[in-house]
Design a protein around this motif. Structure first.
Motif, mmCIF file in Angstrom:
data_model
loop_
_atom_site.group_PDB
_atom_site.id
_atom_site.type_symbol
_atom_site.label_atom_id
_atom_site.label_comp_id
_atom_site.label_asym_id
_atom_site.label_seq_id
_atom_site.Cartn_x
_atom_site.Cartn_y
_atom_site.Cartn_z
ATOM 1 N N UNK A 13 0.828 -1.202 0.000
ATOM 2 C CA UNK A 13 0.000 0.000 0.000
ATOM 3 C C UNK A 13 0.869 1.262 0.000
ATOM 4 N N UNK A 14 1.966 1.235 0.782
ATOM 5 C CA UNK A 14 2.842 2.415 0.839
ATOM 6 C C UNK A 14 3.517 2.649 -0.507
ATOM 7 N N UNK A 15 3.910 1.561 -1.171
ATOM 8 C CA UNK A 15 4.507 1.701 -2.497
ATOM 9 C C UNK A 15 3.480 2.263 -3.487
ATOM 10 N N UNK A 16 2.232 1.826 -3.372
ATOM 11 C CA UNK A 16 1.176 2.354 -4.240
ATOM 12 C C UNK A 16 0.995 3.853 -4.025
ATOM 13 N N UNK A 17 1.086 4.297 -2.772
ATOM 14 C CA UNK A 17 1.008 5.739 -2.504
ATOM 15 C C UNK A 17 2.157 6.477 -3.192
ATOM 16 N N UNK A 68 6.368 19.224 -3.237
ATOM 17 C CA UNK A 68 5.696 18.366 -2.252
ATOM 18 C C UNK A 68 5.498 16.966 -2.815
ATOM 19 N N UNK A 69 5.066 16.866 -4.063
ATOM 20 C CA UNK A 69 4.840 15.556 -4.680
ATOM 21 C C UNK A 69 6.144 14.775 -4.825
ATOM 22 N N UNK A 70 7.230 15.452 -5.184
ATOM 23 C CA UNK A 70 8.521 14.773 -5.325
ATOM 24 C C UNK A 70 8.981 14.210 -3.990
ATOM 25 N N UNK A 71 8.856 15.020 -2.934
ATOM 26 C CA UNK A 71 9.266 14.566 -1.606
ATOM 27 C C UNK A 71 8.363 13.443 -1.094
ATOM 28 N N UNK A 72 7.070 13.553 -1.370
ATOM 29 C CA UNK A 72 6.142 12.512 -0.934
ATOM 30 C C UNK A 72 6.459 11.186 -1.619
ATOM 31 N N UNK A 80 8.378 1.962 2.016
ATOM 32 C CA UNK A 80 7.964 0.641 1.533
ATOM 33 C C UNK A 80 9.091 -0.377 1.717
ATOM 34 N N UNK A 81 10.334 0.039 1.485
ATOM 35 C CA UNK A 81 11.484 -0.841 1.742
ATOM 36 C C UNK A 81 11.507 -1.272 3.212
ATOM 37 N N UNK A 82 11.371 -0.295 4.109
ATOM 38 C CA UNK A 82 11.460 -0.587 5.542
ATOM 39 C C UNK A 82 10.292 -1.455 6.006
ATOM 40 N N UNK A 256 12.667 -1.018 -7.702
ATOM 41 C CA UNK A 256 13.515 -1.738 -6.757
ATOM 42 C C UNK A 256 12.706 -2.125 -5.513
ATOM 43 N N UNK A 257 11.886 -1.205 -5.020
ATOM 44 C CA UNK A 257 11.050 -1.494 -3.860
ATOM 45 C C UNK A 257 10.091 -2.638 -4.164
ATOM 46 N N UNK A 258 9.520 -2.630 -5.351
ATOM 47 C CA UNK A 258 8.597 -3.698 -5.732
ATOM 48 C C UNK A 258 9.307 -5.050 -5.772
#
Length: 269
Positions: A13-17, A68-72, A80-82, A256-258
């Protein structure tokens, strides 16, 4: 849904965000930068014997909404990695509590990774050490791809806990039309005239201009060539991350996270 798959719902879910923020970053940055006002001019050079041809742009800006979008995006992908790391460890160590901290073991070298997981304070089970090693969580080594290096650098940037610095950069392509070095049937008189094309034109962020060519007075006005340029938002960092559009960097980081989420879930299922 199995107990393991339920644990991995949170990192997915975090990766999807993060990907949603990346999509919004793409749409808004392209809308902001495409067709940016500019003009091509010829004017006297600092060298009085030459003229210079350049693209002059309206002063470049990056709206706060895009920052803001880039940082988010980078923060969500990093989390997501963590969260995937915690999920894998929780699947093997049921006594872990929700507030226990276990982060993805990023290091600078393979030796650094081995040293990190060997410490008594490391909460990652021995069973997963080789799994993490295959995911290449380090940033230097002959076996690394560019994507591996990018992912490590992006994680390092995200771990600083402060906003990333953004800049506008340009990509420029041009070609000289065949047989028309000085326009029509007028060829360059090399005895009295000179013409120099800049091989790798760069955006001057202070003057908001890109120098294309230099030549003796009158030559540039006849020179026939096509020039196309595009603007993109980059991250104000050293190579390799600083060399590429931020949108691509975030895509690499998310991919990479995926891969990490899929690999860890399979390893503990």
């Amino acid at each position: 849904m199995t107990a393991v798959s339920e644990l991995f719902e949170r990192p997915k879910k975090r990766l999807a965000w993060g990907r949603e923020a990346l999509d919004q970053f793409h749409a808004k940055s392209r809308k902001h930068l495409d067709n940016w006002p500019h003009k091509i001019v010829i004017e006297p050079d600092d060298d009085p014997a030459l003229e210079v041809q350049k693209i002059v742009l309206k002063p470049l800006t990056i709206p706060e909404e895009i920052e803001i979008l880039a940082n988010r995006a980078i923060e969500d992908v990093k989390h997501a990695f963590d969260q995937a790391t915690f999920a894998a460890c929780k699947a093997l160590q049921r006594d872990l509590r929700p507030n226990d901290t276990i982060n993805f073991p990023w290091t600078d070298t393979e030796a650094g990774f081995r040293s990190r997981v060997a410490k008594k304070s490391c909460r990652i089970p021995d069973h997963l050490h080789d799994v993490f090693l295959r995911l290449k969580p380090y940033g230097a080594g002959e076996d690394l791809t560019l994507d591996d290096q990018i992912a490590r650098q992006m994680a390092h940037i995200a771990n600083r806990k402060h906003s990333i610095g953004l800049v506008v950069r340009t990509q420029l392509h041009y070609r000289i039309k065949e047989g028309r070095w000085a326009g029509g049937d007028r060829w360059l008189d090399t005895a009295t005239e000179s013409l120099e094309f800049i091989l790798a034109p760069q955006l001057d962020p202070v003057k908001n201009e890109i120098v294309l060519a230099r030549g003796t007075p009158g030559v540039l006005a006849y020179t026939q060539y096509d020039a196309e340029f595009s603007l993109h938002i980059a991250i104000d960092e050293p190579s390799p991350a600083g060399d590429y559009a931020l949108e691509w960097l975030l895509h690499v980081f998310a991919e990479k996270a995926n891969a990490v989420i899929e690999t860890l879930e399979n390893a503990v299922s």
